[in-house]
Scaffold this motif. Structure first.
Motif, short mmCIF file in Angstrom:
data_model
loop_
_atom_site.label_atom_id
_atom_site.label_comp_id
_atom_site.label_asym_id
_atom_site.label_seq_id
_atom_site.Cartn_x
_atom_site.Cartn_y
_atom_site.Cartn_z
N ARG A 58 0.65 -1.09 0.13
CA ARG A 58 -0.06 0.32 -0.09
C ARG A 58 1.58 1.19 0.09
O ARG A 58 1.60 1.41 1.21
CB ARG A 58 -0.80 0.09 1.05
CG ARG A 58 -2.02 -0.96 0.88
CD ARG A 58 -3.07 -0.53 2.02
NE ARG A 58 -4.00 -1.81 2.32
CZ ARG A 58 -4.21 -2.77 2.38
NH1 ARG A 58 -3.28 -3.65 4.02
NH2 ARG A 58 -5.32 -4.20 2.37
N LEU A 59 0.97 1.94 -1.27
CA LEU A 59 0.95 3.50 -1.01
C LEU A 59 0.93 4.38 -0.92
O LEU A 59 -0.46 4.88 -1.35
CB LEU A 59 1.89 3.54 -2.31
CG LEU A 59 2.39 4.57 -3.15
CD1 LEU A 59 3.88 4.74 -2.35
CD2 LEU A 59 4.02 4.00 -4.27
N THR A 60 1.00 5.52 -0.36
CA THR A 60 0.60 6.47 0.21
C THR A 60 0.58 7.50 -0.33
O THR A 60 2.26 7.66 0.51
CB THR A 60 -0.51 6.65 1.57
OG1 THR A 60 -1.08 5.24 1.85
CG2 THR A 60 -1.33 7.67 1.57
N VAL A 61 -0.12 8.98 -1.04
CA VAL A 61 1.12 9.48 -1.34
C VAL A 61 0.12 10.81 -1.21
O VAL A 61 -1.09 10.71 -1.02
CB VAL A 61 1.23 8.98 -3.16
CG1 VAL A 61 2.35 10.69 -3.70
CG2 VAL A 61 2.06 8.03 -3.42
N THR A 62 0.64 12.13 -0.96
CA THR A 62 0.22 13.16 -0.32
C THR A 62 1.06 14.26 -1.21
O THR A 62 1.77 14.53 -0.98
CB THR A 62 -0.32 13.31 0.75
OG1 THR A 62 -0.67 12.25 1.58
CG2 THR A 62 -0.47 14.88 1.01
N TYR A 63 -0.28 15.28 -1.42
CA TYR A 63 0.90 16.60 -1.70
C TYR A 63 0.05 17.25 -1.26
O TYR A 63 -0.21 17.83 -0.55
CB TYR A 63 -0.01 16.53 -3.65
CG TYR A 63 0.31 17.67 -3.83
CD1 TYR A 63 1.23 17.63 -4.18
CD2 TYR A 63 -0.57 18.85 -4.67
CE1 TYR A 63 2.21 18.76 -5.33
CE2 TYR A 63 0.41 19.95 -5.18
CZ TYR A 63 1.08 19.99 -5.42
OH TYR A 63 1.49 21.05 -6.18
#
Length: 655
Positions: A58-63
């Protein structure tokens, strides 16, 4: 086949130059940065491995930027092995090893560790949109093992990208997933002209957070480890990929037989290769568009006449039986001077060679497939053998000719000269198709016939081509893609080795058939791609699960895999593994879509069946349907229906 062994867990994404898995952000201008440098934050969670060593990630990406930004997220995993170890790739249905042999005349993407020529579609790195792949996965091997990455075709960022590459300065190779996709260094549209690279766009809004889930799996050095990986992924994807057959099996057989007889059968006893959906063109009942030609096998000819004859005898259709027998009689009436069938008949100029720029070329796969199905026609009944003596004579002539040309190492040759019989090419695996015909010639191989020579030749050839099966390097079966790997190579191999197994009972042939079937199924779609709204395939809700990508060179869906429906059932029975019969039922369910049920159905006439379904950006826009009915498309559907009706295991509902 070796089972996939559990392996040590892959670590979380570490820092430093030796990291084995890396998350980066690809900006709209193509620059690739760390998440922090691009204004993003990324967190990676690795789930405990399954018994086969598969990790869900699970890869969580936040801008974290303060203004919208176009960007893609990329996950890259390094392959093991020493620097500069030659890598081997698989993107199911799209890329196999180097993909295009150096001497292949058809131009399509090719991998090379050095000497890139993007205009000629040669590169040390490739990226593809996921809907080109039969399973959205990319696998790579180098040195002692490899890595597989598996993802959904589409996420909330858009369609996924599948990629791999070799970095010449470091000598390291890798596989990667990109969300959304990029195609590079060029895009392939089915032509021999490289198209510009393409980047799907996703615009991140400030504060946007996305969680992506995919799988990573270590592989051992046995490249056939892909089979267990893709089988497990098929099981996962199929749960949500609905099958949508329009008609049941008997009805599909009735429709396909009617279409083959009504639209493709013509004087002087031929099955025209293509006929147009639109019969009113130029007021000439479609004749300016219809292909007034017939191959003896492959895309027309004896295999599909055999299917029509089988159906006609089952249902008592005298007119269809007469037409089928007339086609076989016509093919057998005039052989080439070299002793085999001719390749193709053309209205206006009669018999000629196969599709080749070299004059008088005959293609082995086409001839062998015609011979194999002629043998099957002879087994339909003693009445046919008595009434058509030219059939057995044609079989003997073909088999005697090819046995006489067999090389000492067992090879049977890919192409032959129609006048002299000289073998023009030994490259590729087209000669493997003769193994099925030779092994099925038991009635003609006794003391009063070939006295075992046909089986002996089949065994020698089976041993010769076994190396290609074990190397996952089958290629060269269809006339139209030269030496490209193709799904049709897989069908040929399955039919050849099952024929040897039926004839001899030796398990080694069954093992090779199973290995070839696993390779064949890499081309078979495990999911239903979404089509653009308003397109024909979207309007009719065409479900792609069960269809095969024709080849890396011909990226469209086709039904030719139905030719070995019976063999997949036999393989399941021989192995005690229901998987192969289930995949055959799945394919038959798929192609009980888009067989015209009535005049006007999807703008076709009753019984017409298209050859091409465009599932990706190749040849035509995604969602289109080729508006030509092909003799082989109706014929292979009819064949599979008749084979299923003869085997209760193949008539079970497809799950």
């Amino acid at each position: 086949m070796s089972d996939q062994r559990p392996s040590a867990p892959l670590p979380e994404v570490p820092a430093g130059p030796d990291r084995t898995a890396v998350v980066t952000v690809v900006l709209g201008d193509g620059r690739e940065l760390t998440p922090e440098a691009a204004g993003f934050a990324a967190g990676v969670s690795w789930m405990p491995p399954s018994g086969a060593g598969r990790h869900t990630v699970r890869l969580t990406v936040t801008y974290r930027g303060d203004r919208p930004r176009d960007a893609a997220v990329r996950f890259t995993a390094a392959l093991p092995g020493e620097p500069h170890s030659p890598p081997w790739w698989m993107v199911p249905g799209v890329f196999y090893g180097e993909n295009r042999p150096a001497d292949c005349q058809r131009v399509f993407p090719r991998f090379a560790m050095a000497g890139a020529d993007h205009g000629a579609m040669v590169s040390d790195h490739w990226e593809f949109r996921a809907d080109r792949a039969a399973t959205p996965a990319v696998l790579g091997w180098s040195g002692p093992g490899g890595v597989a990455l598996l993802a959904d075709e589409t996420t909330e960022l858009g369609m996924t990208g599948l990629g791999f590459g070799h970095d010449p300065p470091t000598g390291r190779s890798h596989v990667q997933l990109t969300f959304p996709f990029r195609e590079a260094p060029v895009s392939y549209d089915g032509s021999e002209t490289a198209q510009p690279a393409e980047s799907a766009r996703y615009t991140w809004q400030p504060g946007r957070q996305v969680t992506l889930e995919f799988a990573v799996q270590r592989l051992d050095a046995d490249r056939h480890g892909y089979a267990a990986v893709l089988r497990a992924e098929h099981e996962r994807l199929a749960r949500t990929a609905e099958l949508r057959p329009w008609v049941d099996i008997p009805h599909a057989a009735e429709l396909a037989a009617a279409g083959l007889h009504r639209w493709h059968y013509a004087e002087p006893g031929v099955l025209l290769e293509t006929v147009a959906f639109d019969r009113g063109i130029s007021g000439q009942d479609g004749l300016p568009v219809d292909r007034q030609a017939m191959h003896v096998g492959w895309i027309s000819g004896i295999p599909w006449a055999y299917a029509l004859l089988t159906h006609a005898r089952r249902v008592g259709a005298a007119d269809q039986s007469a037409a089928a027998r007339r086609v076989i009689d016509f093919v057998c009436a005039e052989l080439a001077p070299c002793g085999t069938f001719w390749g193709t008949w053309y209205r206006g100029r009669g018999w000629s060679g196969s599709w080749s720029p070299v004059p008088h070329t005959l293609h082995s796969r086409t001839l062998a497939e015609a011979t194999q199905f002629l043998l099957r026609a002879l087994e339909l009944g003693a009445d046919l053998r008595e009434a058509h003596p030219s059939w057995a004579a044609a079989v003997r002539s073909n088999l005697d000719a090819v046995v006489a040309r067999q090389r000492s190492d067992g090879a049977l040759g890919a192409s032959h000269h129609a006048l002299t019989g000289e073998v023009l090419s030994w490259s590729g695996c087209a000669g493997l198709a003769w193994v099925g015909a030779l092994a099925e010639a038991g009635r003609l191989d006794g003391p009063d016939g070939a006295d075992g020579a046909y089986l002996a030749a089949a065994v020698r050839a089976g041993d010769h081509y076994a190396g290609a099966v074990r190397d996952e390097l089958l290629h060269g079966a269809p006339e139209d893609v030269d030496l490209a790997p193709s799904s049709e190579d897989g069908y040929v191999a399955v039919m050849a080795y099952l024929a040897l197994y039926r004839r001899t009972g030796e398990t080694r042939w069954c093992d090779l058939a199973r290995r070839a079937a696993d390779w064949t199924l890499t081309f078979r779609y495990a999911y239903n791609t979404a089509f653009p709204p308003g397109t024909v395939l979207e309007t009719y809700r065409f479900a792609t699960r069960g269809a095969d990508n024709a080849s890396p060179a011909n990226q469209h869906l086709h039904a030719y895999g139905l030719i070995c429906t019976a063999e997949f059932g036999q393989l399941s029975s021989a192995c005690g593994d229901p998987y192969y019969a289930a995949r055959a039922r799945e394919a038959l369910a798929c192609f009980r879509q888009f067989v015209a049920r009535f005049d006007g159905d999807f703008n076709a006439y009753r019984g017409m069946v298209s050859e091409r379904y465009y599932q990706t950006a190749c040849f035509q826009p995604k969602g289109m349907l080729l508006t030509l009915s092909h003799a082989w498309s109706a014929g292979v559907l009819l064949l599979a229906c008749e084979q299923a009706l003869a085997d209760p295991a193949l008539c079970l509902p497809a799950a």
